[in-house]
Design a protein around this motif. Structure first.
Motif, PDB file in Angstrom:
ATOM      1  N   ASP A   8       0.753  -1.228   0.154  1.00 24.65           N
ATOM      2  CA  ASP A   8       0.121   0.174   0.102  1.00 24.65           C
ATOM      3  C   ASP A   8       0.989   1.438   0.047  1.00 24.65           C
ATOM      4  N   ILE A   9       2.167   1.232   0.192  1.00 28.31           N
ATOM      5  CA  ILE A   9       3.060   2.439   0.259  1.00 28.31           C
ATOM      6  C   ILE A   9       2.971   3.150  -1.213  1.00 28.31           C
ATOM      7  N   ASP A  10       2.953   4.146  -1.244  1.00 29.29           N
ATOM      8  CA  ASP A  10       3.295   4.888  -2.509  1.00 29.29           C
ATOM      9  C   ASP A  10       4.765   5.343  -2.762  1.00 29.29           C
ATOM     10  N   TYR A  11       5.425   4.143  -3.254  1.00 28.32           N
ATOM     11  CA  TYR A  11       6.995   4.401  -3.380  1.00 28.32           C
ATOM     12  C   TYR A  11       7.442   5.593  -4.361  1.00 28.32           C
ATOM     13  N   GLU A  12       6.166   5.617  -5.274  1.00 21.02           N
ATOM     14  CA  GLU A  12       6.685   6.968  -6.199  1.00 21.02           C
ATOM     15  C   GLU A  12       6.905   8.249  -5.812  1.00 21.02           C
ATOM     16  N   VAL A  13       5.874   8.500  -4.705  1.00 24.72           N
ATOM     17  CA  VAL A  13       5.903   9.709  -4.053  1.00 24.72           C
ATOM     18  C   VAL A  13       7.293   9.779  -3.201  1.00 24.72           C
ATOM     19  N   GLY A  52      17.009   4.295  -1.607  1.00 22.39           N
ATOM     20  CA  GLY A  52      16.965   3.008  -1.195  1.00 22.39           C
ATOM     21  C   GLY A  52      16.068   2.480  -0.127  1.00 22.39           C
ATOM     22  N   ILE A  53      15.671   1.009  -0.325  1.00 21.70           N
ATOM     23  CA  ILE A  53      14.590   0.750   0.544  1.00 21.70           C
ATOM     24  C   ILE A  53      14.952  -0.673   1.117  1.00 21.70           C
ATOM     25  N   ILE A  54      14.870  -0.832   2.505  1.00 20.17           N
ATOM     26  CA  ILE A  54      15.675  -2.204   3.211  1.00 20.17           C
ATOM     27  C   ILE A  54      14.345  -2.551   3.434  1.00 20.17           C
ATOM     28  N   PHE A  55      14.190  -4.015   3.479  1.00 21.79           N
ATOM     29  CA  PHE A  55      12.824  -4.615   3.739  1.00 21.79           C
ATOM     30  C   PHE A  55      13.298  -5.839   4.738  1.00 21.79           C
ATOM     31  N   ASP A  56      12.349  -6.043   5.596  1.00 23.95           N
ATOM     32  CA  ASP A  56      12.371  -7.354   6.192  1.00 23.95           C
ATOM     33  C   ASP A  56      11.544  -8.350   5.250  1.00 23.95           C
ATOM     34  N   ILE A  57      11.549  -9.476   5.352  1.00 18.56           N
ATOM     35  CA  ILE A  57      11.016 -10.463   4.524  1.00 18.56           C
ATOM     36  C   ILE A  57       9.707 -10.909   5.148  1.00 18.56           C
ATOM     37  N   GLY A 115      18.936   5.517  12.472  1.00 21.70           N
ATOM     38  CA  GLY A 115      18.410   7.018  11.949  1.00 21.70           C
ATOM     39  C   GLY A 115      17.708   6.916  10.644  1.00 21.70           C
ATOM     40  N   ILE A 116      16.999   5.725  10.187  1.00 21.00           N
ATOM     41  CA  ILE A 116      16.342   5.517   8.872  1.00 21.00           C
ATOM     42  C   ILE A 116      14.828   5.783   9.206  1.00 21.00           C
ATOM     43  N   ARG A 117      14.416   6.211   8.109  1.00 20.53           N
ATOM     44  CA  ARG A 117      12.909   6.496   8.226  1.00 20.53           C
ATOM     45  C   ARG A 117      11.954   5.075   8.147  1.00 20.53           C
ATOM     46  N   THR A 118      11.118   4.906   8.970  1.00 21.44           N
ATOM     47  CA  THR A 118      10.443   3.543   9.061  1.00 21.44           C
ATOM     48  C   THR A 118       9.094   3.469   8.587  1.00 21.44           C
ATOM     49  N   TYR A 119       8.679   2.411   8.028  1.00 19.09           N
ATOM     50  CA  TYR A 119       7.576   2.070   8.044  1.00 19.09           C
ATOM     51  C   TYR A 119       7.032   0.568   8.574  1.00 19.09           C
ATOM     52  N   LEU A 120       6.070   0.613   9.723  1.00 19.70           N
ATOM     53  CA  LEU A 120       5.499  -0.560  10.290  1.00 19.70           C
ATOM     54  C   LEU A 120       4.501  -0.919   9.466  1.00 19.70           C
ATOM     55  N   VAL A 121       4.326  -2.263   9.016  1.00 20.19           N
ATOM     56  CA  VAL A 121       3.473  -2.876   8.377  1.00 20.19           C
ATOM     57  C   VAL A 121       2.698  -3.799   9.076  1.00 20.19           C
ATOM     58  N   LYS A 122       1.315  -4.082   8.924  1.00 22.26           N
ATOM     59  CA  LYS A 122       0.515  -5.199   9.485  1.00 22.26           C
ATOM     60  C   LYS A 122       1.042  -6.352   8.899  1.00 22.26           C
ATOM     61  N   PRO A 123       1.204  -7.500   9.884  1.00 24.63           N
ATOM     62  CA  PRO A 123       1.692  -8.844   9.606  1.00 24.63           C
ATOM     63  C   PRO A 123       1.005  -9.560   8.553  1.00 24.63           C
ATOM     64  N   ILE A 124       1.410  -9.965   7.537  1.00 25.69           N
ATOM     65  CA  ILE A 124       0.460 -10.545   6.380  1.00 25.69           C
ATOM     66  C   ILE A 124      -0.178 -11.889   7.057  1.00 25.69           C
ATOM     67  N   ASP A 125       0.653 -12.699   7.889  1.00 27.90           N
ATOM     68  CA  ASP A 125      -0.104 -13.749   8.360  1.00 27.90           C
ATOM     69  C   ASP A 125      -0.177 -13.629   9.778  1.00 27.90           C
ATOM     70  N   ARG A 126      -1.264 -14.207  10.307  1.00 30.57           N
ATOM     71  CA  ARG A 126      -1.696 -14.246  11.913  1.00 30.57           C
ATOM     72  C   ARG A 126      -1.207 -15.300  12.444  1.00 30.57           C
ATOM     73  N   HIS A 127      -0.673 -16.415  11.779  1.00 34.91           N
ATOM     74  CA  HIS A 127       0.137 -17.409  12.531  1.00 34.91           C
ATOM     75  C   HIS A 127       1.434 -17.353  12.412  1.00 34.91           C
ATOM     76  N   GLU A 128       2.141 -17.315  13.784  1.00 34.39           N
ATOM     77  CA  GLU A 128       3.379 -16.879  13.925  1.00 34.39           C
ATOM     78  C   GLU A 128       3.931 -17.951  14.793  1.00 34.39           C
ATOM     79  N   GLU A 129       5.340 -17.712  14.907  1.00 35.70           N
ATOM     80  CA  GLU A 129       6.071 -18.566  16.094  1.00 35.70           C
ATOM     81  C   GLU A 129       5.768 -18.072  17.522  1.00 35.70           C
ATOM     82  N   THR A 159      17.195   6.721   2.820  1.00 33.33           N
ATOM     83  CA  THR A 159      16.757   5.321   2.882  1.00 33.33           C
ATOM     84  C   THR A 159      15.272   5.037   3.674  1.00 33.33           C
ATOM     85  N   ILE A 160      14.763   4.112   3.308  1.00 34.36           N
ATOM     86  CA  ILE A 160      13.203   3.620   3.983  1.00 34.36           C
ATOM     87  C   ILE A 160      13.591   2.372   4.476  1.00 34.36           C
ATOM     88  N   PHE A 161      13.063   2.053   5.570  1.00 33.78           N
ATOM     89  CA  PHE A 161      12.891   0.578   6.286  1.00 33.78           C
ATOM     90  C   PHE A 161      11.445   0.174   6.105  1.00 33.78           C
TER      91      PHE A 161
END
Length: 176
Positions: free
Chosen positions: A23-28, A36-41, A136-150, A118-120
């Motif tokens: 949902d993030i507007d990367y073009e903006v 640069g964008i750093i992602f968790d997987i 010192g990086i701008r952060t985006y928290l996203v809701k987890p894709i899956d509710r089933h976790e460790e 850079t964004i994370f």
């Protein structure tokens, strides 16, 4: 001595909180000078432990077309991270030891970016966002894709709810 809970918790607050990585507007963001964008997987780009989806591959292609460089960083081992990174065509760092700042900085070096451009993007406050905030990086928290976790992540999610309650209240207070 009284502790101001909100002040204590601010270190965990994301710069932005959105429903999905997609949902993030990367073009903006690109027009604002980010490069640069750093992602968790896991639970950020795909369900935990899953290979890259068509949606994830398309996102990375779109980011390259826009002009972004990317890197995925994960606390997982190389057999999990390398195949995913290869599928989406990005740089990667495994066994990142988040929330340590060391590998956020290494990811920026790999991309040729710095803290200012850079964004994370990640789904966990106490590892992903806290580490990126400390770097010192701008952060985006996203809701987890899956509710089933460790189980250890499920337990952290309860604490995250408290932090996010204070975060939402602080955002509301700023708008008032």
């Amino acid at each position: 001595m009284q502790i101001d809970m909100a002040f204590f918790l601010e270190r965990f607050y994301p710069g932005d909180y959105v429903d999905s990585t997609y949902d993030i507007d990367y073009e903006v963001l690109y027009s604002q000078g980010f490069r640069g964008i750093i992602f968790d997987i896991d639970n950020t780009l795909v369900e935990h432990g899953m290979p890259a989806t068509g949606r994830a591959v398309e996102l990375f292609e779109r980011l390259r077309r826009t002009g972004f460089d990317t890197c995925v960083i994960s606390n997982n081992k190389e057999p999990r991270v390398a195949p995913f990174a290869n599928e989406v065509g990005t740089k990667y760092i495994y066994d990142a030891k988040k929330p340590s700042t060391k590998n956020y900085i290494k990811a920026m070096q790999l991309m040729g970016t710095d803290r200012s451009d850079t964004i994370f993007v990640g789904d966990q406050l106490f590892t992903d966002v806290w580490g990126a905030n400390r770097a010192g990086i701008r952060t985006y928290l996203v809701k987890p894709i899956d509710r089933h976790e460790e189980i250890q992540i499920i337990l952290k999610r309860y604490l995250e709810k408290i932090v996010l309650w204070f975060y939402a209240r602080s955002k509301k207070d700023r708008r008032s």
